[in-house]
Every structure is written in structure tokens, then in C-alpha cells.
Design a protein around this motif. Sequence first.
Motif, PDB file in Angstrom:
ATOM      1  N   LEU A 170       0.833  -1.200   0.000  1.00 55.79           N
ATOM      2  CA  LEU A 170       0.000   0.000   0.000  1.00 55.79           C
ATOM      3  C   LEU A 170       0.872   1.257   0.000  1.00 55.79           C
ATOM      4  O   LEU A 170       0.528   2.260  -0.644  1.00 55.79           O
ATOM      5  CB  LEU A 170      -0.937  -0.008   1.206  1.00 55.79           C
ATOM      6  CG  LEU A 170      -1.922   1.149   1.310  1.00 55.79           C
ATOM      7  CD1 LEU A 170      -2.822   1.199   0.095  1.00 55.79           C
ATOM      8  CD2 LEU A 170      -2.752   1.043   2.584  1.00 55.79           C
ATOM      9  N   THR A 171       1.988   1.216   0.695  1.00 52.23           N
ATOM     10  CA  THR A 171       2.934   2.330   0.645  1.00 52.23           C
ATOM     11  C   THR A 171       3.468   2.532  -0.769  1.00 52.23           C
ATOM     12  O   THR A 171       3.653   3.657  -1.242  1.00 52.23           O
ATOM     13  CB  THR A 171       4.101   2.075   1.603  1.00 52.23           C
ATOM     14  OG1 THR A 171       3.602   1.836   2.917  1.00 52.23           O
ATOM     15  CG2 THR A 171       5.046   3.260   1.649  1.00 52.23           C
ATOM     16  N   TYR A 172       3.707   1.417  -1.454  1.00 55.61           N
ATOM     17  CA  TYR A 172       4.159   1.476  -2.851  1.00 55.61           C
ATOM     18  C   TYR A 172       3.116   2.181  -3.730  1.00 55.61           C
ATOM     19  O   TYR A 172       3.459   3.058  -4.536  1.00 55.61           O
ATOM     20  CB  TYR A 172       4.435   0.055  -3.333  1.00 55.61           C
ATOM     21  CG  TYR A 172       4.437  -0.132  -4.822  1.00 55.61           C
ATOM     22  CD1 TYR A 172       5.443   0.397  -5.619  1.00 55.61           C
ATOM     23  CD2 TYR A 172       3.429  -0.856  -5.452  1.00 55.61           C
ATOM     24  CE1 TYR A 172       5.444   0.215  -6.995  1.00 55.61           C
ATOM     25  CE2 TYR A 172       3.424  -1.048  -6.819  1.00 55.61           C
ATOM     26  CZ  TYR A 172       4.434  -0.507  -7.585  1.00 55.61           C
ATOM     27  OH  TYR A 172       4.437  -0.680  -8.936  1.00 55.61           O
ATOM     28  N   LEU A 173       1.839   1.826  -3.583  1.00 53.51           N
ATOM     29  CA  LEU A 173       0.785   2.483  -4.359  1.00 53.51           C
ATOM     30  C   LEU A 173       0.679   3.962  -3.997  1.00 53.51           C
ATOM     31  O   LEU A 173       0.443   4.820  -4.862  1.00 53.51           O
ATOM     32  CB  LEU A 173      -0.554   1.787  -4.112  1.00 53.51           C
ATOM     33  CG  LEU A 173      -0.690   0.344  -4.603  1.00 53.51           C
ATOM     34  CD1 LEU A 173      -2.064  -0.203  -4.234  1.00 53.51           C
ATOM     35  CD2 LEU A 173      -0.472   0.245  -6.101  1.00 53.51           C
ATOM     36  N   ASN A 174       0.874   4.270  -2.726  1.00 53.60           N
ATOM     37  CA  ASN A 174       0.805   5.657  -2.284  1.00 53.60           C
ATOM     38  C   ASN A 174       1.954   6.481  -2.865  1.00 53.60           C
ATOM     39  O   ASN A 174       1.777   7.649  -3.235  1.00 53.60           O
ATOM     40  CB  ASN A 174       0.839   5.713  -0.757  1.00 53.60           C
ATOM     41  CG  ASN A 174       0.376   7.046  -0.215  1.00 53.60           C
ATOM     42  OD1 ASN A 174      -0.481   7.703  -0.801  1.00 53.60           O
ATOM     43  ND2 ASN A 174       0.929   7.458   0.900  1.00 53.60           N
ATOM     44  N   CYS A 175       3.138   5.867  -2.962  1.00 53.16           N
ATOM     45  CA  CYS A 175       4.281   6.569  -3.558  1.00 53.16           C
ATOM     46  C   CYS A 175       4.076   6.785  -5.052  1.00 53.16           C
ATOM     47  O   CYS A 175       4.525   7.800  -5.601  1.00 53.16           O
ATOM     48  CB  CYS A 175       5.565   5.781  -3.305  1.00 53.16           C
ATOM     49  SG  CYS A 175       6.096   5.755  -1.580  1.00 53.16           S
ATOM     50  N   LEU A 176       3.407   5.864  -5.716  1.00 51.42           N
ATOM     51  CA  LEU A 176       3.112   6.060  -7.135  1.00 51.42           C
ATOM     52  C   LEU A 176       2.215   7.269  -7.337  1.00 51.42           C
ATOM     53  O   LEU A 176       2.359   8.007  -8.327  1.00 51.42           O
ATOM     54  CB  LEU A 176       2.454   4.804  -7.710  1.00 51.42           C
ATOM     55  CG  LEU A 176       3.337   3.590  -7.954  1.00 51.42           C
ATOM     56  CD1 LEU A 176       2.520   2.468  -8.587  1.00 51.42           C
ATOM     57  CD2 LEU A 176       4.517   3.935  -8.843  1.00 51.42           C
ATOM     58  N   ARG A 177       1.263   7.483  -6.410  1.00 45.80           N
ATOM     59  CA  ARG A 177       0.393   8.659  -6.524  1.00 45.80           C
ATOM     60  C   ARG A 177       1.199   9.950  -6.447  1.00 45.80           C
ATOM     61  O   ARG A 177       0.923  10.912  -7.166  1.00 45.80           O
ATOM     62  CB  ARG A 177      -0.639   8.667  -5.404  1.00 45.80           C
ATOM     63  CG  ARG A 177      -1.578   7.499  -5.398  1.00 45.80           C
ATOM     64  CD  ARG A 177      -2.319   7.412  -4.074  1.00 45.80           C
ATOM     65  NE  ARG A 177      -3.209   8.531  -3.865  1.00 45.80           N
ATOM     66  CZ  ARG A 177      -3.773   8.824  -2.694  1.00 45.80           C
ATOM     67  NH1 ARG A 177      -3.514   8.087  -1.639  1.00 45.80           N
ATOM     68  NH2 ARG A 177      -4.581   9.845  -2.582  1.00 45.80           N
ATOM     69  N   ALA A 178       2.190   9.966  -5.544  1.00 47.10           N
ATOM     70  CA  ALA A 178       2.984  11.173  -5.326  1.00 47.10           C
ATOM     71  C   ALA A 178       4.214  11.240  -6.217  1.00 47.10           C
ATOM     72  O   ALA A 178       5.024  12.153  -6.070  1.00 47.10           O
ATOM     73  CB  ALA A 178       3.407  11.250  -3.863  1.00 47.10           C
ATOM     74  N   LYS A 179       4.377  10.255  -7.138  1.00 45.15           N
ATOM     75  CA  LYS A 179       5.539  10.209  -8.037  1.00 45.15           C
ATOM     76  C   LYS A 179       6.847  10.206  -7.249  1.00 45.15           C
ATOM     77  O   LYS A 179       7.815  10.882  -7.604  1.00 45.15           O
ATOM     78  CB  LYS A 179       5.513  11.402  -9.001  1.00 45.15           C
ATOM     79  CG  LYS A 179       4.578  11.224 -10.177  1.00 45.15           C
ATOM     80  CD  LYS A 179       5.061  10.109 -11.099  1.00 45.15           C
ATOM     81  CE  LYS A 179       4.144   9.919 -12.286  1.00 45.15           C
ATOM     82  NZ  LYS A 179       4.589   8.855 -13.180  1.00 45.15           N
ATOM     83  N   GLU A 180       6.900   9.416  -6.204  1.00 41.77           N
ATOM     84  CA  GLU A 180       8.107   9.293  -5.384  1.00 41.77           C
ATOM     85  C   GLU A 180       8.788   7.977  -5.739  1.00 41.77           C
ATOM     86  O   GLU A 180       8.396   6.908  -5.269  1.00 41.77           O
ATOM     87  CB  GLU A 180       7.748   9.340  -3.894  1.00 41.77           C
ATOM     88  CG  GLU A 180       8.962   9.333  -2.994  1.00 41.77           C
ATOM     89  CD  GLU A 180       8.586   9.346  -1.521  1.00 41.77           C
ATOM     90  OE1 GLU A 180       9.465   9.088  -0.704  1.00 41.77           O
ATOM     91  OE2 GLU A 180       7.402   9.598  -1.226  1.00 41.77           O
ATOM     92  N   PHE A 181       9.816   8.041  -6.573  1.00 40.95           N
ATOM     93  CA  PHE A 181      10.436   6.840  -7.115  1.00 40.95           C
ATOM     94  C   PHE A 181      11.177   6.048  -6.040  1.00 40.95           C
ATOM     95  O   PHE A 181      11.006   4.830  -5.923  1.00 40.95           O
ATOM     96  CB  PHE A 181      11.395   7.227  -8.244  1.00 40.95           C
ATOM     97  CG  PHE A 181      12.142   6.067  -8.827  1.00 40.95           C
ATOM     98  CD1 PHE A 181      11.511   5.173  -9.678  1.00 40.95           C
ATOM     99  CD2 PHE A 181      13.480   5.847  -8.523  1.00 40.95           C
ATOM    100  CE1 PHE A 181      12.189   4.103 -10.221  1.00 40.95           C
ATOM    101  CE2 PHE A 181      14.169   4.786  -9.055  1.00 40.95           C
ATOM    102  CZ  PHE A 181      13.521   3.911  -9.906  1.00 40.95           C
ATOM    103  N   CYS A 182      12.011   6.718  -5.244  1.00 44.94           N
ATOM    104  CA  CYS A 182      12.814   6.013  -4.239  1.00 44.94           C
ATOM    105  C   CYS A 182      11.918   5.326  -3.213  1.00 44.94           C
ATOM    106  O   CYS A 182      12.145   4.165  -2.832  1.00 44.94           O
ATOM    107  CB  CYS A 182      13.767   6.989  -3.557  1.00 44.94           C
ATOM    108  SG  CYS A 182      15.020   7.684  -4.648  1.00 44.94           S
ATOM    109  N   GLY A 183      10.891   6.016  -2.743  1.00 42.56           N
ATOM    110  CA  GLY A 183       9.981   5.410  -1.776  1.00 42.56           C
ATOM    111  C   GLY A 183       9.229   4.228  -2.360  1.00 42.56           C
ATOM    112  O   GLY A 183       8.999   3.223  -1.680  1.00 42.56           O
ATOM    113  N   ALA A 184       8.843   4.327  -3.635  1.00 42.02           N
ATOM    114  CA  ALA A 184       8.133   3.221  -4.281  1.00 42.02           C
ATOM    115  C   ALA A 184       9.024   1.985  -4.393  1.00 42.02           C
ATOM    116  O   ALA A 184       8.597   0.861  -4.136  1.00 42.02           O
ATOM    117  CB  ALA A 184       7.630   3.657  -5.648  1.00 42.02           C
ATOM    118  N   VAL A 185      10.295   2.190  -4.787  1.00 45.85           N
ATOM    119  CA  VAL A 185      11.218   1.059  -4.920  1.00 45.85           C
ATOM    120  C   VAL A 185      11.474   0.403  -3.569  1.00 45.85           C
ATOM    121  O   VAL A 185      11.424  -0.832  -3.437  1.00 45.85           O
ATOM    122  CB  VAL A 185      12.538   1.534  -5.564  1.00 45.85           C
ATOM    123  CG1 VAL A 185      13.580   0.419  -5.525  1.00 45.85           C
ATOM    124  CG2 VAL A 185      12.309   1.978  -6.991  1.00 45.85           C
TER     125      VAL A 185
END
Length: 785
Positions: free
Chosen positions: A282-297
Motif C-alpha cells: 500500500l505504501t508502494y501504491l501511495n508513492c506512485l500517486r505522489a511520483k516518489e520513485f525512491c519510496g516506491a522502490v
Amino acid sequence: MCSDMYNFGVVQRKSNRENITPHRISVVLLIKEFCSLKLKSRSDQVLELDEGGFYCLGPCHKRDFCILVLKLIQCPDLELNELQELLQTDKFQLLPQHLKTFNTQLQQLYDNGVGSVLDLMQNVKQLMVEPSTVLPVVHKTSVIGLYLRRILVFFDKMSFSQVVLMYKAYQKYFERSNPKKSVVKCKDDSINSGQEVEMSLCDVSIPLPDCEEYSHEIETVTSVKNESDRTFWSRRQAELFIAQQASLIQSNEMAALSPPHLQEKIKDLLQANPEYAEAHYLTYLNCLRAKEFCGAVNSLFHCFDRNTLTAEKISNQEERNKGYRYAALNLAMLYAQFGYKKEANVALKEAVMLAQDVNDNICLQYVLAWLYKLSDENKEILMERSISKSSDLNLSYLTSLGIQSFAQYAGATGGKPALVFDLLMKSDVLNCQHSMIDLLTNSYAQKAALWCLYGKSDMVSLCSQLLLHLNTANPAQGIVSYNGEGTCQAICNVINVLVEQGEYHIASLIIGYARECFPHEPTSHSWIFSGEILNFTEAMHNGKWQEAEQAIAQLVAIDRWESQLRKAELYLARGNYPCAAACVYSVLDYCRLHAEDEFMCSSVHVRALILTAELQCCSATAASSPAGAISLLTTALALAQLHFLDYLSAIVGLHFANVQLQMGLASQALKLVNDSLLVILSHGGYFDQGRALLLYAKCRVASASSQNDENRKPVILEAVQILQKARNAFLKVEAYSRMKDVLYLLALLYNELGYVAERKKCALEFRQWDEQHPTKIATTLLTRL
């Protein structure tokens, strides 16, 4: 698709240790007070209030209370003030007497000490006793009954020290919502000796357990004490919360929590469930919303690391490989989302190798779906294989998605419209059969995009309105209404239609609505694009060059080539022909190099050729400008007809007529205008309609130049009526410079007819508009269309 991928790699684990929190004590107390009122209603049928009068416990109160308790059981722990605010909202219709007794019992539970907790649990047990004459107030097999029985089981396992710590946690819970009570309590403690209380507790004789049991007891008490200061999440509450938020992010982002708020919730959830891998996803999906690449990875790595470690402990080699290949597939999706095609292809190759080792055809089909999306060669062959194989494996989602992708590719590369819409019809059948709401909305949005490509604005508006009025609720999945990327695109289509009709204020209001509904990428790109097109169009029509430049600067980040075309239009209007030519030729060079690219739409190429032809006509340095423009327009017309771009074909016809009019071929120009006029008036905006009518009037007057005065006068009167319509069209879109061109031509025609009063009226109106909006267009009336 990301959530579907992830479901294959999820491995369930044992739930963490449960605990009785202050929030659960409050819920139990709320249930007990309602049961007391229910017992009174069985005997008296009415409930007496303190102020006098009576109040019946009706079915609406029972229904709302059951819905409220279900919500409180499923949601994470609430603070007491949050719980009280929820009870006092209009959403739940509760008895005033129920709320009053509940608050009174909360106060008594705070004042009376640990014994009040023991009495509460004893009273709860009595609610589920089954006497012979009266039915129990709470059935053991009901949702409330199962919840109360679970609380009682955990309470029976608690030691006395744990009960004391639980009561202290409740005191803090109560004092956080009632700071005045906390102050009074501190004053009372200062008056009374704290040693007496401590001695009274020490006087209780409690047998000491064995060393191992005693160490386990200390560990348990410490854990309870640490958990009392934070929000508690049970395993089932966490699963429900994650499922709801993941669904809302994909289906209705406006109803989901904002990215910062959701991240705080996930942080609290991970403190209670540190090994819960789904929270990291869910954190990964949330980072995709905010375009946060490092957090998504990082979140994706954390998720699949925990899944893989769990699979190694409780499963076999096959399950472990399953986690690895779907981890590689999700990583490829992540790279593709951020535009890293090379890294995405590497991750896809790894997923292919792992899937081929165990003959996982389903994983291979998902890989193939992303492969034709990322590949630049043999796209048609890859799509056909993906659709046929997915159909054989009964993968309905991938089959419908492949059909829509193939329809998009066919529409962009010159496929027949009948074939394209036939493919989308097959996709609609699958979407309806399997209730795939997201693909159903995407199908409507894709139809609107195709009609826009073909130049049928009425069909664009119709498909968009059908989508916006479509009932996309899915009660089985808890979706009230679907607001995905297709819905956003439909709203943007409505905005674009309103811009063409000159309704700038209404369009700006709808953009504000889209900004609230779709605040995050990638859906935000659509309404940002429409908003900048609105700003550019309004600024160009009003002659505000700086505002038009600002809109172009904002447009570059969304669509580079569209911004280049708009910049060329701006330079052309200002008379800066070298800069306009540089912008247009950059687009033409890219179109020639990427002729087979589906994302480089053919309409961009046609528009670039039209602008180049306009440059040839308007440039004063080109002596043979009309002849050079004809070759460009011929190429544009052939390309437009090859890709079934009917509206652009009509626009090219108008430019042909304008060139022929400059060359003195008025009769041939009039024939071309007659062929294109119906399409422009049927599907064009007011600005294009005004240009077509103005050109038609000029051609009519020029073709009658060789006739005598008697035959020429009816033609001029007809041209005057046509010019009045063109004036109204330009006025609607606030194109004041074009409207002054119409007034100037009207004055000339009135002068030729001898209508002095009408000529003076047009001259006066021209002067008034010129004072308010000075002409800043460099091109002349005779050269520009």
C-alpha cells in the motif's frame, strides 16, 4: 494490474497477539447500554426521558446501531472524542437516552476503578445467557455476539496486573478527551496519600508463578503498557483498511486518504504489525500517486522480501519461486510507470526466465502484456499473441485489455474505423460479462478519443456524457462510483468542447472540479493539459501574448509536441516567422523519424504541415509562397485521408481555397469551400465556423466580380448575411481581431451597395472594438484563413 500481480505472491501469516484496548472497552460499553434499552423496550415498548415524554426504540434505531457497531469493529482504534463525534453525527440515528447513558457509564468506569471493568465483563456475559422463557438479548452467533465472546475470551486470559494496566490505559484514553477530568484527578491525588493506594494494592496476596511464567508475564505486561500509548490495529482491521484504500486509490482517488495522511496511518499499522507485507505494498501504491520513485522502490522491496522470507519458512520451492518472479514483474511495472524502459525490459526478462522454469503461463501472459506496451517493434504480432493466449487461459482482464490496446494501435496507425470500433465492441462484451468497471470506462474514453481523432465532436461529447452518466457502482466491492482515468478523460473532453464553444467560465469551473477529484498523477495530466489549452486559446483570441507564452511553458511538461505547435501558432500571429518555422520543422522532423510510433499521432503531423503552409502564405519574403503551400497542403490532405481524419481534411480544404483565392481562382476556391463547409459547421467550434464563413463570403464576392451590378447585388447581400453569422461566431469565442476583420469587410460591402448608414455603423463599431482591443495580429485579412 499491479494489484492483480501482487495477489499471486501474497502468503498469509498467523495473526499477531490480540489485546483489549480502551477503544474496545468503549464499544463493549456502547453495546451493553443499547441492550439495556432493548430490554426495557421489550417490557414497556417505550423509553421514558428525563425531560418528560417517551421515545420508542424503532427499527431505524436498531438498523443504524448495527451499522455503527459493524463500522467500529472493522475500523482501527479511535480516540474517545473521535468516537463521540461519530455518535453525534447525522449519519447514525441513535436514541438521545442511549448517548446520555453511554457517557454516564464512561464517567463511572473512569471513577470506580478496576472493579468497574470486572463488573462490565460480568454484565456482558449475562447478555448472552439463554433463559427458558426469554430470548437472549444478544445471540452468540451474531456479529455482535462473536465480537463480545472474543473480548470475553481474551479478558479471561488476562492476569490481574494486565487488567490493572488495561484500566490505566483506559484512564489515559478518557483523560485525553476530557482534560478537565485529568486536572481534577491530579488535585485529588495530591490531597490523598499515594502511599495508601500503593499499600492497599500490596496487601493483596497473589501467588508468584514459576520463573519462566513470571518472565513471560513481565514481557506481556511491558508489551501491553507500550501498546496502550498508541493506536492498536488488529490483523483483520489492517487487512480491511489496506483492501479499502488500495481499491479507492485505483477506483475513486478522491475518496481515498491523502498521501501524507495515508502514510501516517500505514506507519501506525506497521508498528502494530511489523511483518505485514501488504502494508508495504500500500505504501508502494501511495508513492506512485505522489511520483516518489525512491519510496516506491523501497516499499516494493520491503513487501516482497517479507513475502519471500515467509514462503521459505512455510512453503516449498515452487512457492518461493512464485514470489521471486512476481516481484520481478512488479519491479518492471514500477520502472515502466516512471518511463525507464531499459530497466523495465531487464526486469521483464528476469520474470520470463523464472516463469519459464516452472511453466507459469499466467505470469508469462502478464509479461507479454507489458512487453508489447514497452516494445517498439512487432507490436501488432505481440498483441495478437497476447489476446489469443489470454483467451485460451480464460484471462478475461488481459484479453479485454489487449483488445483495447490493439484498437488504440490500429486507430493511431491508420486502421479502418469500422474495424477499430468492432474491436472495442468485443471488449465491451467481455467487460459486461465479467463486471470489469475500469476497462468499461476506459472503453468509453477510448471511443471518445477515436471520435476526436476522426473529427466528430458530437460523438466525442456523446461518449463522454454516456460515461459520466454511467452507473459504475459496485456494491460487492464497496465502490459507490468509479472515478478512474477514463472518467477524468471524459471530463476533459467536456472541457475541450466547452472551450471550442467559447464557454470559458464554465470550462474553468469544471477544471476546478477535476482538480478536486483527480489531484495526483497520472490522471492530473489530463485536466492540466485541458486547462493550459483553455488558457492559451483564450489568450490568443484576446491578443494577450504573455499569457499565451505562460500557458505554452506549462504545456511543455505535459506534451512537448503540442506545445511546439501552439508556440508556432503564437509566433505566426506575432509575425515572428523564423521562430515559427523552427518550431514547426522540429515537429516535422520528429514525425518523419517516428512515423510508426502510435504515440506520435498522425493528426500532429497534419497540423504541422498546415502551419508550414500558412507560413509560406504569410511570409513576405517568399515570392512563390502559394505554389509552395500547395505542395505542403497536398501532402497534408493525403495523410489526413489515409488516417480517416475527416475534420482535418476539411480544414486542409479551406486552406486550399484560401491559397486559390490569393492566386485569383475564386470559382475553384468557392467549390472547395462548399465541399468543406458542411463538416466544419457540423463538428467545428465557433472559431473555425467563423473562419469558414468568412472565407465563404470572400469567395462568393470574388467569384461575382465579373458580373454586372444587378446580378452582383444579391450575391453581396447574401455575403453580408454570412458575415453577420461569422461576426457572432467570433464574438462568442472573444476573437476580437477576427471580428474586426468581419466589420471591415462589412463596411466595404455596405459602401459598394450604397448603404451609408450601415457602413457608418460598422465603422463606429470597428473603432470602439479597436480602442478596447487593439489589433496585434501581424498577418493581413487577405493572407490568413
